[in-house]
Design a protein around this motif. Structure first.
Motif, short mmCIF file in Angstrom:
data_model
loop_
_atom_site.label_atom_id
_atom_site.label_comp_id
_atom_site.label_asym_id
_atom_site.label_seq_id
_atom_site.Cartn_x
_atom_site.Cartn_y
_atom_site.Cartn_z
N PRO A 74 28.26 48.29 40.03
CA PRO A 74 29.12 49.39 39.58
C PRO A 74 30.56 48.91 39.34
CG PRO A 74 28.80 49.54 41.93
CD PRO A 74 27.94 48.40 41.46
N LEU A 75 30.73 48.00 38.39
CA LEU A 75 32.04 47.46 38.05
C LEU A 75 32.36 47.81 36.61
CD1 LEU A 75 31.70 43.86 39.55
CD2 LEU A 75 32.92 45.79 40.53
N SER A 76 33.62 48.11 36.35
CA SER A 76 34.02 48.37 34.97
C SER A 76 34.26 47.05 34.26
CB SER A 76 35.28 49.23 34.94
OG SER A 76 36.38 48.48 35.43
N SER A 77 34.19 47.08 32.96
CA SER A 77 34.41 45.87 32.17
C SER A 77 35.84 45.37 32.31
CB SER A 77 34.10 46.13 30.69
OG SER A 77 32.75 46.46 30.53
N GLY A 78 36.79 46.29 32.40
CA GLY A 78 38.19 45.89 32.56
C GLY A 78 38.42 45.13 33.86
N LEU A 79 37.76 45.57 34.92
CA LEU A 79 37.89 44.89 36.21
C LEU A 79 37.31 43.48 36.13
CD1 LEU A 79 38.76 45.36 39.18
CD2 LEU A 79 36.39 45.97 39.62
N VAL A 80 36.17 43.33 35.47
CA VAL A 80 35.55 42.01 35.32
C VAL A 80 36.41 41.11 34.45
CG1 VAL A 80 33.51 40.80 34.46
CG2 VAL A 80 33.24 42.93 35.70
N ILE A 81 36.99 41.64 33.38
CA ILE A 81 37.87 40.85 32.52
C ILE A 81 39.11 40.40 33.28
CG2 ILE A 81 39.36 40.94 30.49
CD1 ILE A 81 37.21 42.74 29.19
N GLY A 82 39.70 41.30 34.06
CA GLY A 82 40.88 40.94 34.85
C GLY A 82 40.58 39.85 35.86
N ALA A 83 39.45 39.98 36.55
CA ALA A 83 39.05 38.95 37.51
C ALA A 83 38.75 37.63 36.80
CB ALA A 83 37.83 39.41 38.30
N GLY A 84 38.18 37.71 35.61
CA GLY A 84 37.89 36.50 34.85
C GLY A 84 39.13 35.77 34.40
N VAL A 85 40.14 36.52 33.98
CA VAL A 85 41.40 35.90 33.57
C VAL A 85 42.05 35.22 34.76
CG1 VAL A 85 43.73 36.40 32.77
CG2 VAL A 85 41.78 37.41 31.59
N LEU A 86 42.06 35.89 35.91
CA LEU A 86 42.62 35.27 37.11
C LEU A 86 41.84 34.03 37.52
CD1 LEU A 86 43.45 38.45 39.21
CD2 LEU A 86 45.07 36.90 38.10
N ALA A 87 40.52 34.08 37.41
CA ALA A 87 39.71 32.92 37.75
C ALA A 87 39.95 31.76 36.78
CB ALA A 87 38.23 33.30 37.74
#
Length: 103
Positions: A74-87
């Motif tokens: 149950p994750l939004s795409s924006g949250l995954v994109i933000g975590a991906g940019v930080l990673a």
């Protein structure tokens, strides 16, 4: 690598013919998962080249598509994109790019 890719396409063609005559499984739309497989292939290809940031971004895109289709987490795409940019920024600091022309 080209021979393996050729074999993958031959197996895919055989599966399309088989499921076309028998019927597609009803649990998942298989054509919607094609981009996920493509991005997973890009992930592995970039890992072999040791381009970790591109590999991570391909994996994130594959996860976003798969999560939209299958509702894995149950994750939004924006949250995954933000975590991906930080990673990706973190990986950039851990594994800095070396300029091969200078070396």
């Amino acid at each position: 690598m080209k021979k393996l890719l050729g074999l993958v396409f031959l197996v895919a063609a055989a599966l399309v013919l088989y499921f076309g005559s028998v019927g597609w499984p009803s649990f998942v739309n298989i054509w919607a998962l094609f981009p996920v497989g493509l991005f997973l292939f890009f992930t592995l290809e970039n890992l072999v080249k040791k381009d970790y940031k591109a590999s991570l971004m391909s994996l994130i895109i594959a996860f976003i598509i798969a999560n939209a289709i299958l509702d894995i987490l149950p994750l939004s795409s924006g949250l995954v994109i933000g975590a991906g940019v930080l990673a990706c920024v973190g990986i950039g600091f851990l594994f800095p790019e070396t300029n091969k022309k200078e070396a």
